[in-house]
Design a protein around this motif. Sequence first.
Motif, PDB file in Angstrom:
ATOM      1  N   ASP A 138       0.861  -1.183   0.000  1.00 29.78           N
ATOM      2  CA  ASP A 138       0.000   0.000   0.000  1.00 29.78           C
ATOM      3  C   ASP A 138       0.894   1.229   0.000  1.00 29.78           C
ATOM      4  OD1 ASP A 138       0.921   0.256   2.635  1.00 29.78           O
ATOM      5  OD2 ASP A 138      -0.914  -0.530   3.526  1.00 29.78           O
ATOM      6  N   LEU A 139       0.351   2.358   0.393  1.00 30.82           N
ATOM      7  CA  LEU A 139       1.114   3.599   0.388  1.00 30.82           C
ATOM      8  C   LEU A 139       1.231   4.171   1.792  1.00 30.82           C
ATOM      9  CD1 LEU A 139      -0.321   4.932  -2.939  1.00 30.82           C
ATOM     10  CD2 LEU A 139       2.074   4.405  -2.508  1.00 30.82           C
ATOM     11  N   SER A 140       1.498   3.279   2.741  1.00 31.73           N
ATOM     12  CA  SER A 140       1.806   3.706   4.105  1.00 31.73           C
ATOM     13  C   SER A 140       3.160   4.420   4.100  1.00 31.73           C
ATOM     14  CB  SER A 140       1.856   2.499   5.044  1.00 31.73           C
ATOM     15  OG  SER A 140       0.606   1.847   5.087  1.00 31.73           O
ATOM     16  N   PRO A 141       3.420   5.264   5.107  1.00 30.74           N
ATOM     17  CA  PRO A 141       4.657   6.061   5.097  1.00 30.74           C
ATOM     18  C   PRO A 141       5.892   5.275   5.529  1.00 30.74           C
ATOM     19  CG  PRO A 141       3.381   6.581   7.041  1.00 30.74           C
ATOM     20  CD  PRO A 141       2.533   5.631   6.234  1.00 30.74           C
ATOM     21  N   GLY A 142       6.294   4.319   4.710  1.00 32.87           N
ATOM     22  CA  GLY A 142       7.469   3.512   5.007  1.00 32.87           C
ATOM     23  C   GLY A 142       8.541   3.689   3.954  1.00 32.87           C
ATOM     24  N   GLY A 143       9.733   3.180   4.253  1.00 34.21           N
ATOM     25  CA  GLY A 143      10.849   3.312   3.335  1.00 34.21           C
ATOM     26  C   GLY A 143      10.618   2.603   2.015  1.00 34.21           C
ATOM     27  N   VAL A 185      -0.939  -2.044  -6.395  1.00 37.55           N
ATOM     28  CA  VAL A 185      -1.004  -2.027  -4.932  1.00 37.55           C
ATOM     29  C   VAL A 185      -2.035  -3.037  -4.437  1.00 37.55           C
ATOM     30  CG1 VAL A 185      -0.239   0.363  -4.711  1.00 37.55           C
ATOM     31  CG2 VAL A 185      -2.676  -0.114  -4.927  1.00 37.55           C
ATOM     32  N   HIS A 186      -1.711  -3.677  -3.350  1.00 36.62           N
ATOM     33  CA  HIS A 186      -2.647  -4.575  -2.671  1.00 36.62           C
ATOM     34  C   HIS A 186      -3.905  -3.809  -2.275  1.00 36.62           C
ATOM     35  CE1 HIS A 186      -4.195  -7.375   0.361  1.00 36.62           C
ATOM     36  NE2 HIS A 186      -4.108  -6.414   1.256  1.00 36.62           N
ATOM     37  N   GLN A 187      -3.717  -2.643  -1.658  1.00 34.60           N
ATOM     38  CA  GLN A 187      -4.824  -1.737  -1.351  1.00 34.60           C
ATOM     39  C   GLN A 187      -4.353  -0.304  -1.521  1.00 34.60           C
ATOM     40  OE1 GLN A 187      -6.861  -2.257   2.360  1.00 34.60           O
ATOM     41  NE2 GLN A 187      -7.824  -4.168   1.751  1.00 34.60           N
ATOM     42  N   LEU A 188      -5.200   0.510  -2.125  1.00 33.86           N
ATOM     43  CA  LEU A 188      -4.869   1.914  -2.332  1.00 33.86           C
ATOM     44  C   LEU A 188      -5.246   2.690  -1.069  1.00 33.86           C
ATOM     45  CD1 LEU A 188      -3.756   3.957  -4.356  1.00 33.86           C
ATOM     46  CD2 LEU A 188      -6.099   4.359  -5.126  1.00 33.86           C
ATOM     47  N   ARG A 189      -4.284   2.773  -0.153  1.00 35.80           N
ATOM     48  CA  ARG A 189      -4.490   3.442   1.124  1.00 35.80           C
ATOM     49  C   ARG A 189      -3.138   3.924   1.628  1.00 35.80           C
ATOM     50  NH1 ARG A 189      -5.437  -2.220   4.498  1.00 35.80           N
ATOM     51  NH2 ARG A 189      -3.266  -2.926   4.319  1.00 35.80           N
ATOM     52  N   GLY A 190      -3.163   4.890   2.552  1.00 33.48           N
ATOM     53  CA  GLY A 190      -1.926   5.340   3.171  1.00 33.48           C
ATOM     54  C   GLY A 190      -1.658   6.810   2.949  1.00 33.48           C
ATOM     55  N   GLU A 191      -0.811   7.342   3.823  1.00 33.93           N
ATOM     56  CA  GLU A 191      -0.514   8.773   3.825  1.00 33.93           C
ATOM     57  C   GLU A 191       0.269   9.244   2.607  1.00 33.93           C
ATOM     58  OE1 GLU A 191      -0.504   7.545   8.267  1.00 33.93           O
ATOM     59  OE2 GLU A 191      -0.202   6.633   6.283  1.00 33.93           O
ATOM     60  N   LEU A 192       0.873   8.316   1.863  1.00 32.98           N
ATOM     61  CA  LEU A 192       1.695   8.719   0.724  1.00 32.98           C
ATOM     62  C   LEU A 192       0.910   8.853  -0.584  1.00 32.98           C
ATOM     63  CD1 LEU A 192       4.959   6.637   1.289  1.00 32.98           C
ATOM     64  CD2 LEU A 192       4.404   8.931   2.081  1.00 32.98           C
ATOM     65  N   ILE A 193      -0.389   8.636  -0.539  1.00 39.03           N
ATOM     66  CA  ILE A 193      -1.188   8.755  -1.758  1.00 39.03           C
ATOM     67  C   ILE A 193      -0.990  10.110  -2.440  1.00 39.03           C
ATOM     68  CG2 ILE A 193      -3.569   8.955  -2.615  1.00 39.03           C
ATOM     69  CD1 ILE A 193      -4.330   6.640  -0.825  1.00 39.03           C
ATOM     70  N   PRO A 194      -0.934  11.232  -1.684  1.00 40.98           N
ATOM     71  CA  PRO A 194      -0.718  12.517  -2.370  1.00 40.98           C
ATOM     72  C   PRO A 194       0.620  12.621  -3.101  1.00 40.98           C
ATOM     73  CG  PRO A 194      -1.580  12.871  -0.149  1.00 40.98           C
ATOM     74  CD  PRO A 194      -1.197  11.420  -0.253  1.00 40.98           C
ATOM     75  N   LEU A 195       1.561  11.719  -2.790  1.00 40.34           N
ATOM     76  CA  LEU A 195       2.876  11.777  -3.422  1.00 40.34           C
ATOM     77  C   LEU A 195       2.981  10.906  -4.667  1.00 40.34           C
ATOM     78  CD1 LEU A 195       5.216  11.711  -0.275  1.00 40.34           C
ATOM     79  CD2 LEU A 195       4.205  13.679  -1.453  1.00 40.34           C
ATOM     80  N   LEU A 196       1.869  10.282  -5.079  1.00 42.11           N
ATOM     81  CA  LEU A 196       1.902   9.472  -6.292  1.00 42.11           C
ATOM     82  C   LEU A 196       2.364  10.323  -7.471  1.00 42.11           C
ATOM     83  CD1 LEU A 196      -1.403   7.410  -5.967  1.00 42.11           C
ATOM     84  CD2 LEU A 196       0.894   6.457  -6.179  1.00 42.11           C
ATOM     85  N   PRO A 197       3.363   9.870  -8.222  1.00 40.32           N
ATOM     86  CA  PRO A 197       3.848  10.659  -9.366  1.00 40.32           C
ATOM     87  C   PRO A 197       2.755  10.833 -10.417  1.00 40.32           C
ATOM     88  CG  PRO A 197       5.413   8.922  -8.789  1.00 40.32           C
ATOM     89  CD  PRO A 197       4.151   8.641  -8.030  1.00 40.32           C
ATOM     90  N   HIS A 198       2.580  12.037 -10.881  1.00 35.59           N
ATOM     91  CA  HIS A 198       1.557  12.318 -11.887  1.00 35.59           C
ATOM     92  C   HIS A 198       1.870  11.571 -13.182  1.00 35.59           C
ATOM     93  CE1 HIS A 198      -1.485  14.401 -14.151  1.00 35.59           C
ATOM     94  NE2 HIS A 198      -0.577  14.786 -15.046  1.00 35.59           N
ATOM     95  N   GLY A 199       0.842  10.957 -13.741  1.00 34.60           N
ATOM     96  CA  GLY A 199       0.984  10.301 -15.031  1.00 34.60           C
ATOM     97  C   GLY A 199       1.362   8.846 -14.976  1.00 34.60           C
TER      98      GLY A 199
END
Length: 405
Positions: A34-39, A62-76
Amino acid sequence: MQIIESDFQFGARIDGGFGRPAPGRLSAAIYIHDLSPGGVERQSLVLAQELRERDVNVSLVVHQLRGELIPLLPHGIPVVNLDSARTLQDVLRLRRYLRDEQPQVFMANVDHNNVAASLANAMAGTGTKLVICQHNPLSSGFHATVNWKHRVVPWCYGALSPFIDHAVAVSDGIADELVRHAGLPADKVSTIFNAVIGDDFEARAAEPVRHPWLTHKDRPVFVSAGRLVEMKDQRTLLRAFAIHLQTSPARLMLLGSGPMMDDLQILAAELGIAEDVDFVGFVPNPLPYMRAADAFVLSSRSEGFGNVLVEAMGCGTPILSTDCPYGPGDILDRGRYGLLVPPQDPEALALGFGRVLAEADRWPAALLRRRANAFTYAACAEGYWSLFRRLVQSEQAIASHYGNG
């Protein structure tokens, strides 16, 4: 970003307006939980963007689309959400994804996701090259948990080895474990260090920090960053800090969230240090805190690599770290770039608090920043790009040989 229903009944594709990849370019998909805030998650987002800039058709799965890093997904960059309740359910969904999309390279990350990807690749029967990435030690995983699901991971790697085209370790120690504990052939294992320092690093580090402990500093402030989980061993960190406070005033800031938050706050209160410890929680950009700190502290029992150490070095901040397997010793070059102490030893770590301040001149900021530049986005991306091209070209050469035969 626009959410578009994909052909997959189990999830959705987020395309960012780019649609399907253009033909004729190297295609790769990166699979994370997912997009949890991990390394691992941050690394995957960075790598996706860097590969895209090298003209690779990249997708994220992604297994599940969740987590604090979603806003950092690269555009495109397309994102396929498997939307599974359990990792085991990913297997059939990944098999369908591989059959329908057929990326030339499919890269998975971390233990159970690596196993799921290997099973799916075995069942899919496509020409996709599977690369698994191991970010944490295998042997430490055995000893740190009673969960049988973790203990069987190396066995699964060995059993599924014919369907794993290559394994990447983030440190040489982990690479050795993939051979010794998982039984993967040595010629199918390589080390690629994590991507930590990007072009925007200096600008991010220079952002203002508004915490009163750092803006109106009246005593040394130590900063630690990482998930609040057993492997990071913040219990030892708090006990060591309590010992240090008996002789020296100081403050400790813990950046990060996790399941141990409540227990650690209770422990800080029991130790009588709650007023000198701040559990800051998740922060999107920890670099200004590291830059403003008197020293950065890592208390882990085990690390696959240790991105936060490179980040702290890039900020020119002295480092106190446990000498745990496997990353810190490599990153700090056995003490040349920071102070190393034994893991799970509160007394040794407590002494380290005083030493890292007293001996800070041993690690001037310019020296630390030069060392950090060995772990750039570009160096990491070049490693993966070269590996992907080599795997694809090898497959094409085999196909050409038999086609001409």
